[in-house]
Design a protein around this motif. Structure first.
Motif, mmCIF file in Angstrom:
data_model
loop_
_atom_site.group_PDB
_atom_site.id
_atom_site.type_symbol
_atom_site.label_atom_id
_atom_site.label_comp_id
_atom_site.label_asym_id
_atom_site.label_seq_id
_atom_site.Cartn_x
_atom_site.Cartn_y
_atom_site.Cartn_z
ATOM 1 N N ALA A 134 0.856 -1.189 0.087
ATOM 2 C CA ALA A 134 0.005 -0.178 -0.024
ATOM 3 C C ALA A 134 0.907 1.270 0.036
ATOM 4 C CB ALA A 134 -1.078 -0.078 1.178
ATOM 5 N N ARG A 135 1.934 1.394 0.740
ATOM 6 C CA ARG A 135 2.961 2.289 0.916
ATOM 7 C C ARG A 135 3.528 2.528 -0.445
ATOM 8 N NH1 ARG A 135 6.593 1.558 4.414
ATOM 9 N NH2 ARG A 135 6.111 -0.719 5.046
ATOM 10 N N THR A 136 3.839 1.520 -1.254
ATOM 11 C CA THR A 136 4.516 1.540 -2.602
ATOM 12 C C THR A 136 3.594 2.074 -3.580
ATOM 13 O OG1 THR A 136 5.767 -0.287 -1.967
ATOM 14 C CG2 THR A 136 5.518 0.334 -4.189
ATOM 15 N N GLN A 137 2.376 1.849 -3.331
ATOM 16 C CA GLN A 137 1.249 2.052 -4.331
ATOM 17 C C GLN A 137 1.187 3.856 -4.126
ATOM 18 O OE1 GLN A 137 -2.476 0.341 -4.603
ATOM 19 N NE2 GLN A 137 -1.655 -1.564 -3.663
ATOM 20 N N ASN A 138 1.172 4.201 -2.822
ATOM 21 C CA ASN A 138 1.206 5.755 -2.530
ATOM 22 C C ASN A 138 2.475 6.521 -3.145
ATOM 23 O OD1 ASN A 138 -1.231 5.935 -1.382
ATOM 24 N ND2 ASN A 138 -0.386 5.389 0.789
ATOM 25 N N ILE A 139 3.589 5.756 -3.131
ATOM 26 C CA ILE A 139 4.946 6.342 -3.505
ATOM 27 C C ILE A 139 4.695 6.549 -5.159
ATOM 28 C CG2 ILE A 139 7.226 5.927 -4.167
ATOM 29 C CD1 ILE A 139 7.382 4.704 -1.413
ATOM 30 N N LEU A 140 4.121 5.445 -5.806
ATOM 31 C CA LEU A 140 3.957 5.557 -7.432
ATOM 32 C C LEU A 140 2.954 6.473 -7.598
ATOM 33 C CD1 LEU A 140 4.313 1.654 -8.136
ATOM 34 C CD2 LEU A 140 5.994 3.439 -8.349
ATOM 35 N N LYS A 141 1.890 6.765 -6.878
ATOM 36 C CA LYS A 141 0.942 7.885 -7.259
ATOM 37 C C LYS A 141 1.371 9.076 -7.209
ATOM 38 C CE LYS A 141 -2.976 5.063 -5.368
ATOM 39 N NZ LYS A 141 -3.850 4.868 -4.135
ATOM 40 N N ARG A 142 2.280 9.571 -5.945
ATOM 41 C CA ARG A 142 2.976 10.806 -6.192
ATOM 42 C C ARG A 142 4.030 10.950 -7.028
ATOM 43 N NH1 ARG A 142 3.186 9.385 -0.707
ATOM 44 N NH2 ARG A 142 5.467 8.820 -0.841
ATOM 45 N N ALA A 143 4.608 9.932 -7.363
ATOM 46 C CA ALA A 143 5.638 10.096 -8.476
ATOM 47 C C ALA A 143 5.264 10.190 -9.882
ATOM 48 C CB ALA A 143 6.617 8.896 -8.136
ATOM 49 N N MET A 177 12.029 6.940 -13.459
ATOM 50 C CA MET A 177 12.961 6.451 -12.269
ATOM 51 C C MET A 177 13.225 7.428 -11.526
ATOM 52 S SD MET A 177 12.498 3.469 -11.991
ATOM 53 C CE MET A 177 13.773 3.110 -10.732
ATOM 54 N N GLU A 178 13.810 8.655 -11.744
ATOM 55 C CA GLU A 178 14.317 9.569 -10.952
ATOM 56 C C GLU A 178 13.302 10.201 -10.220
ATOM 57 O OE1 GLU A 178 16.107 14.234 -11.184
ATOM 58 O OE2 GLU A 178 15.773 13.123 -13.212
ATOM 59 N N SER A 179 11.783 10.343 -10.799
ATOM 60 C CA SER A 179 10.814 10.806 -10.016
ATOM 61 C C SER A 179 10.421 9.753 -8.801
ATOM 62 C CB SER A 179 9.366 11.027 -10.917
ATOM 63 O OG SER A 179 8.561 11.674 -10.220
ATOM 64 N N ILE A 180 10.223 8.363 -9.134
ATOM 65 C CA ILE A 180 10.235 7.644 -8.255
ATOM 66 C C ILE A 180 11.250 7.545 -7.153
ATOM 67 C CG2 ILE A 180 9.981 4.902 -7.836
ATOM 68 C CD1 ILE A 180 8.801 4.771 -10.719
ATOM 69 N N LEU A 181 12.406 7.718 -7.238
ATOM 70 C CA LEU A 181 13.357 7.277 -6.452
ATOM 71 C C LEU A 181 13.539 8.668 -5.419
ATOM 72 C CD1 LEU A 181 16.140 6.064 -8.261
ATOM 73 C CD2 LEU A 181 15.034 4.815 -6.921
ATOM 74 N N LYS A 182 13.098 10.106 -5.860
ATOM 75 C CA LYS A 182 12.662 11.112 -5.084
ATOM 76 C C LYS A 182 11.580 10.940 -4.394
ATOM 77 C CE LYS A 182 12.525 16.137 -6.030
ATOM 78 N NZ LYS A 182 11.320 16.500 -5.261
ATOM 79 N N SER A 183 10.701 10.256 -4.834
ATOM 80 C CA SER A 183 9.322 10.035 -4.095
ATOM 81 C C SER A 183 9.694 8.978 -2.911
ATOM 82 C CB SER A 183 8.230 9.637 -4.833
ATOM 83 O OG SER A 183 6.992 9.423 -4.084
ATOM 84 N N LEU A 184 10.419 8.138 -3.001
ATOM 85 C CA LEU A 184 10.595 6.903 -2.211
ATOM 86 C C LEU A 184 11.511 7.697 -1.206
ATOM 87 C CD1 LEU A 184 10.933 4.319 -1.228
ATOM 88 C CD2 LEU A 184 12.924 3.839 -2.701
ATOM 89 N N THR A 185 12.701 8.535 -1.318
ATOM 90 C CA THR A 185 13.587 9.159 -0.405
ATOM 91 C C THR A 185 12.678 10.148 0.552
ATOM 92 O OG1 THR A 185 14.287 10.661 -1.951
ATOM 93 C CG2 THR A 185 15.647 8.909 -1.790
ATOM 94 N N GLU A 186 11.570 10.767 -0.334
ATOM 95 C CA GLU A 186 10.929 11.785 0.698
ATOM 96 C C GLU A 186 9.984 11.139 1.529
ATOM 97 O OE1 GLU A 186 9.244 13.962 -2.483
ATOM 98 O OE2 GLU A 186 11.065 15.385 -2.638
ATOM 99 N N SER A 187 9.673 9.761 1.460
ATOM 100 C CA SER A 187 8.767 9.194 2.240
ATOM 101 C C SER A 187 9.491 8.442 3.236
ATOM 102 C CB SER A 187 8.042 7.991 1.409
ATOM 103 O OG SER A 187 8.838 6.956 1.037
#
Length: 197
Positions: free
Chosen positions: A72-81, A183-193
């Protein structure tokens, strides 16, 4: 912890994946509560694909809960990114399976070109046996044995990008520039989470 691996596949089973050795080491060291994100084949396409779980029905309630929370948290990361441009689909033989086999929740993220992702989703929705085969489910294995269907007969139904794997065309020329921005956007969203240690 970030691991970069290459050419780690020794065979088609979970225990022959290079990630299995890493997962066993995590298990031995007691590293079982970390979030594990497997980024696999992320150089082609612009649509992130979050792999369906493939969780065993024998998994404990606690493990299922931990995995579902990570999912679920990964889905939220992908939604934001990605402004909602992502999909959940069955992904064959990704390295998150090695972590799952060792009792460590892990998700796999890959990329596909939009037209390939859409076509694959339509095939999956219209043919349940394709999803079973891709996810390597027991029902699919038994059916293949009973009907004398060779393993990987479903490969022709997979997205073209995945059919390139481990071929002469699996090279730098097959990569797409759009993938790197995604991928840059996903990794940025991941680090911000995450909260740094």
């Amino acid at each position: 912890r970030i691991f970069f691996t290459d050419g780690e596949e020794l065979g088609w089973t979970v225990t022959n994946q290079g990630a299995f050795g890493i997962a066993k080491t995590f298990q031995r060291l007691g590293i079982t509560n970390d979030d594990v994100y497997v980024f696999d084949a992320c150089g082609r396409g612009e649509i992130p694909i979050l792999s369906k779980s493939g969780l065993s029905s024998l998994a404990s309630a606690k493990f299922k809960s931990q995995f579902n929370d990570l999912y679920a948290r990964t889905q939220n990361i992908l939604k934001r990114a990605t402004d909602g441009r992502w999909m959940t689909l069955p992904v064959p033989y990704s390295d998150n399976a090695s972590f799952l086999a060792c009792g460590i929740p892990a998700v796999a993220i890959t990329l596909l070109p939009a037209e390939e992702a859409s076509l694959y989703a339509r095939k999956i929705n219209s043919d349940k046996s394709l999803e079973d085969a891709v996810m390597n489910r027991e029902t699919s294995k038994q059916k293949r044995i009973e009907e004398n269907i060779p393993d990987f007969s479903y490969k022709e139904h997979l997205p073209y990008t995945w059919r390139l794997f481990h071929t002469q065309s699996d090279n730098i020329d097959s990569l797409t520039p759009a993938s790197f921005k995604v991928m840059e956007s996903i990794l940025k969203s991941l680090t911000e989470s995450k909260t740094p240690c």
